[in-house]
Design a protein around this motif. Sequence first.
Motif, PDB file in Angstrom:
ATOM      1  N   VAL A  43      81.570  54.675  18.174  1.00 52.04           N
ATOM      2  CA  VAL A  43      82.147  55.987  18.453  1.00 52.04           C
ATOM      3  C   VAL A  43      81.094  56.607  17.329  1.00 52.04           C
ATOM      4  O   VAL A  43      80.713  57.535  17.665  1.00 52.04           O
ATOM      5  CB  VAL A  43      83.656  56.100  17.606  1.00 52.04           C
ATOM      6  N   LEU A  44      80.758  55.895  16.495  1.00 57.00           N
ATOM      7  CA  LEU A  44      79.971  56.790  15.232  1.00 57.00           C
ATOM      8  C   LEU A  44      78.646  56.833  15.496  1.00 57.00           C
ATOM      9  O   LEU A  44      77.786  57.734  15.015  1.00 57.00           O
ATOM     10  CB  LEU A  44      80.122  55.831  13.673  1.00 57.00           C
ATOM     11  N   ARG A 191      88.763  57.889  25.850  1.00 59.38           N
ATOM     12  CA  ARG A 191      87.446  57.578  25.084  1.00 59.38           C
ATOM     13  C   ARG A 191      86.815  58.926  24.545  1.00 59.38           C
ATOM     14  O   ARG A 191      86.505  59.069  23.332  1.00 59.38           O
ATOM     15  CB  ARG A 191      86.733  56.864  26.046  1.00 59.38           C
ATOM     16  N   ASP A 192      86.803  59.690  25.484  1.00 59.10           N
ATOM     17  CA  ASP A 192      86.249  60.962  24.869  1.00 59.10           C
ATOM     18  C   ASP A 192      86.873  61.848  23.860  1.00 59.10           C
ATOM     19  O   ASP A 192      86.524  62.323  23.099  1.00 59.10           O
ATOM     20  CB  ASP A 192      86.086  61.979  25.928  1.00 59.10           C
ATOM     21  N   ALA A 193      88.380  61.633  24.047  1.00 66.28           N
ATOM     22  CA  ALA A 193      89.063  62.271  22.799  1.00 66.28           C
ATOM     23  C   ALA A 193      88.812  61.544  21.677  1.00 66.28           C
ATOM     24  O   ALA A 193      89.025  62.334  20.473  1.00 66.28           O
ATOM     25  CB  ALA A 193      90.695  62.428  23.137  1.00 66.28           C
ATOM     26  N   ILE A 194      88.789  60.509  21.730  1.00 71.50           N
ATOM     27  CA  ILE A 194      88.593  59.564  20.380  1.00 71.50           C
ATOM     28  C   ILE A 194      87.238  60.050  19.560  1.00 71.50           C
ATOM     29  O   ILE A 194      86.823  60.103  18.538  1.00 71.50           O
ATOM     30  CB  ILE A 194      88.787  58.184  20.725  1.00 71.50           C
ATOM     31  N   PHE A 195      86.101  60.252  20.727  1.00 71.21           N
ATOM     32  CA  PHE A 195      84.678  60.567  20.159  1.00 71.21           C
ATOM     33  C   PHE A 195      84.916  62.003  19.685  1.00 71.21           C
ATOM     34  O   PHE A 195      84.209  62.278  18.739  1.00 71.21           O
ATOM     35  CB  PHE A 195      83.827  60.338  21.311  1.00 71.21           C
ATOM     36  N   ASN A 203      86.474  59.005  14.335  1.00 72.44           N
ATOM     37  CA  ASN A 203      85.226  59.667  14.624  1.00 72.44           C
ATOM     38  C   ASN A 203      84.421  60.123  13.068  1.00 72.44           C
ATOM     39  O   ASN A 203      83.492  60.866  13.330  1.00 72.44           O
ATOM     40  CB  ASN A 203      85.202  60.554  15.517  1.00 72.44           C
ATOM     41  N   LYS A 204      85.001  59.423  12.235  1.00 75.38           N
ATOM     42  CA  LYS A 204      84.439  59.992  10.781  1.00 75.38           C
ATOM     43  C   LYS A 204      84.263  59.065   9.798  1.00 75.38           C
ATOM     44  O   LYS A 204      82.957  59.315   9.505  1.00 75.38           O
ATOM     45  CB  LYS A 204      85.711  60.896  10.098  1.00 75.38           C
ATOM     46  N   ASN A 205      84.678  57.975   9.809  1.00 74.34           N
ATOM     47  CA  ASN A 205      84.228  56.830   8.730  1.00 74.34           C
ATOM     48  C   ASN A 205      84.413  55.540   9.502  1.00 74.34           C
ATOM     49  O   ASN A 205      85.237  55.340  10.378  1.00 74.34           O
ATOM     50  CB  ASN A 205      85.045  56.652   7.623  1.00 74.34           C
TER      51      ASN A 205
END
Length: 252
Positions: A43-44, A191-195, A203-205
Amino acid sequence: MTTMLDSLFKRIGYKPGQQVTFADLPEFLSLLALQFPFENGAVLRNERISMTKTELTKALLNNKRGGLCYDLNAFLYYVLTELGFSVHMVRGTVFNAKEQEWALTGTHVAVILREGDETYLLDTGFGINLPLAPVPFSGEPITSKTGAYRIRKTKTDKGDYLLEMDKGEGWQIGYAFSLTPIDEAALTCVRDAIFDEEASPFNKNPLASKLTKDGKLILSKDHFTKQTGSDLAKEEVNAGDFQTIFIQAFFD
């Protein structure tokens, strides 16, 4: 046996060439949990692999990586299908116990299995909260080294069933879900919502967690926690050290 299963069995240390029966699933799920961490590196890095059996198999078996629920439970679904089980995937919504509120709607993925006249839930992508065995829809709790788990039929605006867990402090909601089957297109939406969604917790840390034979590993941008039996060690993580610790500690 297919190439996919042969490679997986070698990776997790399962008996080569042996069929996996329903009675074998607790052992099989435990071996999977020891090999594939729950982690958000893709994701990151914005690495959006296709949610197909071919691409997920390639990503998980050929690289030192794990994934989030939509990776790990989709892979579990493809494996169980290959093994001849009657399974389908479903979407759910995680309950944030700390905040006492629902997380991003419909962004958890789990697997439903039919065996004879019974229905079960399987999940190898819920952090370290893994039942490590099929959870029956009868409501009967199952117990593993991570705690107790049960399914309760309760209608909510997030689904018709709850996975509940007791980690020693009483029953708590893990997530709500319904039985409607989902496909690869729905996996891609998850997947796209999580990204992409601001409300996504992933999707931050950086984060990673994995069960071990006698404990667990939890790695965040600030701390690395290792539990072995009753011993708990926690150390600070310096900036830039996350990936090195992840590769060294989470993979053999």
